[in-house]
Design a protein around this motif. Sequence first.
Motif, PDB file in Angstrom:
ATOM      1  N   GLU A   1       4.444  14.627 -10.980  1.00 13.86           N
ATOM      2  CA  GLU A   1       5.077  14.685 -12.291  1.00 13.86           C
ATOM      3  C   GLU A   1       4.112  15.283 -13.311  1.00 13.86           C
ATOM      4  O   GLU A   1       4.486  16.143 -14.108  1.00 13.86           O
ATOM      5  N   ASN A   2       2.866  14.882 -13.270  1.00 14.72           N
ATOM      6  CA  ASN A   2       1.833  15.387 -14.165  1.00 14.72           C
ATOM      7  C   ASN A   2       1.575  16.873 -13.895  1.00 14.72           C
ATOM      8  O   ASN A   2       1.437  17.673 -14.819  1.00 14.72           O
ATOM      9  N   ALA A   3       1.525  17.239 -12.611  1.00 16.10           N
ATOM     10  CA  ALA A   3       1.278  18.633 -12.251  1.00 16.10           C
ATOM     11  C   ALA A   3       2.419  19.529 -12.747  1.00 16.10           C
ATOM     12  O   ALA A   3       2.183  20.628 -13.259  1.00 16.10           O
ATOM     13  N   MET A   4       3.649  19.065 -12.602  1.00 18.54           N
ATOM     14  CA  MET A   4       4.795  19.849 -13.077  1.00 18.54           C
ATOM     15  C   MET A   4       4.752  19.997 -14.602  1.00 18.54           C
ATOM     16  O   MET A   4       5.063  21.048 -15.144  1.00 18.54           O
TER      17      MET A   4
ATOM     18  N   HIS B   1       0.830  -1.204   0.000  1.00 16.48           N
ATOM     19  CA  HIS B   1       0.000   0.000   0.000  1.00 16.48           C
ATOM     20  C   HIS B   1       0.870   1.261   0.000  1.00 16.48           C
ATOM     21  O   HIS B   1       0.594   2.217  -0.728  1.00 16.48           O
ATOM     22  N   PHE B   2       1.953   1.253   0.781  1.00 18.98           N
ATOM     23  CA  PHE B   2       2.859   2.397   0.825  1.00 18.98           C
ATOM     24  C   PHE B   2       3.514   2.622  -0.533  1.00 18.98           C
ATOM     25  O   PHE B   2       3.589   3.750  -1.020  1.00 18.98           O
TER      26      PHE B   2
ATOM     27  N   MET C   1       1.529   9.303  -5.881  1.00 16.81           N
ATOM     28  CA  MET C   1       1.940  10.680  -5.565  1.00 16.81           C
ATOM     29  C   MET C   1       2.987  11.172  -6.558  1.00 16.81           C
ATOM     30  O   MET C   1       2.933  12.300  -7.023  1.00 16.81           O
ATOM     31  N   PHE C   2       3.950  10.310  -6.886  1.00 15.55           N
ATOM     32  CA  PHE C   2       4.990  10.692  -7.841  1.00 15.55           C
ATOM     33  C   PHE C   2       4.380  11.020  -9.201  1.00 15.55           C
ATOM     34  O   PHE C   2       4.722  12.027  -9.819  1.00 15.55           O
TER      35      PHE C   2
END
Length: 131
Positions: A103-106, A90-91, A98-99
């Motif tokens: 990455e998509n947001a950047m 799960h972690f 999150m990565f």
Amino acid sequence: MRKTAQAIQKQNTAPHVLSRGGYDYLEQKFLAEKMKKKLEEATQSGSVDGVIDPPSPVRRHVKWKMTRTKKTKEMTTEAAKKIAEKIVSHFQLTMTIMFQYFENAMYHCVFYVQDSFKEQATQGSFVPHRR
């Protein structure tokens, strides 16, 4: 009272093997080991004169696994082993998501900034060089 506590303890499928120090002592011991490793790495690389950052705090799931791991590196029970595997998977999934999100947001942020500069250049208010 004693019988009630024993009945509750029987239902515990993932017992811990902490000493009297508890989680605080375990965390201090783990952070000391991490700091020792950082110092060894710094001396091997020859950069002892620099400031060594303190180690990052111990994550909750790591502490949970450490408290249920015997000195022989085995988990206390099979149920604890299965729970630990679920926690780790799960972690890892959470970190991957999150990565990918960041990455998509950047990626979108870069295009937004580029589009904004192009728009300002067409309006005449954008100065591409220093005055």
